[in-house]
Design an enzyme around this catalytic site. Sequence first.
Site, PDB file in Angstrom:
ATOM      1  N   ARG A   1       0.812  -1.232   0.000  1.00  0.00           N
ATOM      2  CA  ARG A   1       0.000   0.000   0.000  1.00  0.00           C
ATOM      3  C   ARG A   1       0.845   1.281   0.000  1.00  0.00           C
ATOM      4  NH1 ARG A   1      -3.386  -2.731   3.962  1.00  0.00           N
ATOM      5  NH2 ARG A   1      -4.948  -3.899   2.802  1.00  0.00           N
TER       6      ARG A   1
ATOM      7  N   LYS B   1       2.370  11.506 -10.885  1.00  0.00           N
ATOM      8  CA  LYS B   1       1.509  10.657 -11.721  1.00  0.00           C
ATOM      9  C   LYS B   1       2.264   9.381 -12.038  1.00  0.00           C
ATOM     10  CE  LYS B   1      -1.700  13.679 -14.102  1.00  0.00           C
ATOM     11  NZ  LYS B   1      -2.123  14.211 -15.416  1.00  0.00           N
TER      12      LYS B   1
ATOM     13  N   GLU C   1       7.329  18.264 -24.835  1.00  0.00           N
ATOM     14  CA  GLU C   1       6.795  18.663 -23.523  1.00  0.00           C
ATOM     15  C   GLU C   1       7.344  20.037 -23.098  1.00  0.00           C
ATOM     16  OE1 GLU C   1       4.382  17.149 -22.172  1.00  0.00           O
ATOM     17  OE2 GLU C   1       4.521  14.978 -22.423  1.00  0.00           O
TER      18      GLU C   1
ATOM     19  N   LYS D   1       6.105  23.104 -13.938  1.00  0.00           N
ATOM     20  CA  LYS D   1       5.339  21.919 -13.538  1.00  0.00           C
ATOM     21  C   LYS D   1       5.017  21.965 -12.051  1.00  0.00           C
ATOM     22  CE  LYS D   1       4.052  17.443 -13.890  1.00  0.00           C
ATOM     23  NZ  LYS D   1       4.210  16.220 -14.629  1.00  0.00           N
TER      24      LYS D   1
ATOM     25  N   GLU E   1      -5.375  17.019 -10.097  1.00  0.00           N
ATOM     26  CA  GLU E   1      -5.973  17.381 -11.378  1.00  0.00           C
ATOM     27  C   GLU E   1      -7.484  17.593 -11.298  1.00  0.00           C
ATOM     28  OE1 GLU E   1      -3.979  15.683 -14.840  1.00  0.00           O
ATOM     29  OE2 GLU E   1      -5.903  15.650 -15.874  1.00  0.00           O
TER      30      GLU E   1
ATOM     31  N   ARG F   1      -4.298  21.478 -13.378  1.00  0.00           N
ATOM     32  CA  ARG F   1      -3.251  20.529 -13.800  1.00  0.00           C
ATOM     33  C   ARG F   1      -3.531  19.944 -15.182  1.00  0.00           C
ATOM     34  NH1 ARG F   1       0.101  16.002 -10.319  1.00  0.00           N
ATOM     35  NH2 ARG F   1       1.251  15.194 -12.101  1.00  0.00           N
TER      36      ARG F   1
ATOM     37  N   ASN G   1      -1.896  18.782 -20.144  1.00  0.00           N
ATOM     38  CA  ASN G   1      -2.292  17.814 -21.172  1.00  0.00           C
ATOM     39  C   ASN G   1      -2.509  18.444 -22.540  1.00  0.00           C
ATOM     40  OD1 ASN G   1      -2.328  15.166 -20.164  1.00  0.00           O
ATOM     41  ND2 ASN G   1      -4.048  15.701 -18.856  1.00  0.00           N
TER      42      ASN G   1
ATOM     43  N   HIS H   1      -2.368  16.267 -25.569  1.00  0.00           N
ATOM     44  CA  HIS H   1      -2.270  14.882 -25.105  1.00  0.00           C
ATOM     45  C   HIS H   1      -3.476  14.024 -25.483  1.00  0.00           C
ATOM     46  CE1 HIS H   1       1.174  16.362 -22.976  1.00  0.00           C
ATOM     47  NE2 HIS H   1       1.366  15.242 -22.308  1.00  0.00           N
TER      48      HIS H   1
ATOM     49  N   HIS I   1      -2.388  10.866 -27.163  1.00  0.00           N
ATOM     50  CA  HIS I   1      -2.607   9.543 -26.559  1.00  0.00           C
ATOM     51  C   HIS I   1      -3.373   8.636 -27.521  1.00  0.00           C
ATOM     52  CE1 HIS I   1      -2.119  10.946 -22.068  1.00  0.00           C
ATOM     53  NE2 HIS I   1      -0.973  10.857 -22.720  1.00  0.00           N
TER      54      HIS I   1
ATOM     55  N   HIS J   1       6.128   9.207 -26.932  1.00  0.00           N
ATOM     56  CA  HIS J   1       5.079  10.035 -26.330  1.00  0.00           C
ATOM     57  C   HIS J   1       5.203  11.500 -26.773  1.00  0.00           C
ATOM     58  CE1 HIS J   1       2.299  11.707 -23.474  1.00  0.00           C
ATOM     59  NE2 HIS J   1       3.263  12.382 -22.875  1.00  0.00           N
TER      60      HIS J   1
END
Length: 360
Positions: A120, A142, A184, A226, A236, A240, A244, A247, A251, A264
């Site tokens: 955990r 993330k 990025e 960032k 987010e 945030r 993206n 993205h 994606h 990416h």
Amino acid sequence: MKQIEVKLQRQNQDYSILIANSLLSNEDLINSTVKERQVCIVSNQNIYDLYAEKIKNGLKNRQIIEVILPEGEEYKNISSWGKILDAMMQNRFARDSAILALGGGVIGDLAGFAAASFQRGVAVYQVPTSLLAQVDSSIGGKTGVNHELGKNMIGAFWQPKAVLIDPEVLRTLPEREFTAGMGEVIKYGLINNLEFFKYLEENFQAINNKNPEHLAKIITTSAQAKVDIVQADEFEGGKRALLNLGHTFGHALETLGNYTLYKHGEAVAIGIRIAAELAAIEQKISDESRKRICQILTNFNLPISYQNKFQVEDIYQAMFADKKVRAGKLRLVKFREFCNCEVSADSKEKDILEAINLAK
Ligand code: GLY
């Protein structure tokens, strides 16, 4: 050494981003930063061969295990995640153990997700070795893996204990990886920083030549940008999502290309171009601004068109496997104006399809 502090709402979650040339050879710094007795280093073979010895010199008197994973976005999956957990279980790693992610974005996301889930949650240290990981993915917590139907669809927010950035490692980075990372970097200018965008426009040759001063500037500016956003919106809920930009389109292309066709950052660059086309269609930016966006991507050797084997409708459908979708509706990062973005669900389907078509 440059030090950026990340201050979060939850107590005891704050951490430092340390940026310095030759940082990976600084044994005292590694030793004092990584406090845990059991450390699992997760890496790829190439990166491991180049840098693991240096790191291990700073980790004396620890029980160290290594998990070497194959390279590539297509290996950012549940199976690789399971391999990390298997190794930690087999070596009786305890709850006060740590994972050290030594590699690019794929390694950082996988190792971070393993750290979030092992017992955990155990400590993770991010040691990013690609430009993309140094300016974006190693920062902000993330973590996760891809599903064959959607990128980054399985994961957790799990902040690192520290991020250790050595810009010198970019010297051994393959050119295509460097280029992808620039996708990025350009994003930070476009979402809210016109001044940084202009700096990138003016200095693209020196940056492409990896001038150390310019590299230091783009890494620290991007990392700080960032951090500012993550501090304001760690999970987010709003702001945030600006990170993206490009993205949702990108994606979709990565997924359709089975995570092997595009890096990416390359897919994000094509996605940024589609976002620029959409903004021009919706008259949010001028045609001159649209061309400027295409030009900067091209100056950094990034692609601005996707392979024409992909159908516009298929890309559109793949965009719905996106974490920003709400009530079946696409929410996109869009230009409010040049170098000023917002998240919005107000685009018409026909305009999105036209924008995608223009980037063929
Ligand atoms: N790479 C986008 C984010 O961390 O939110």
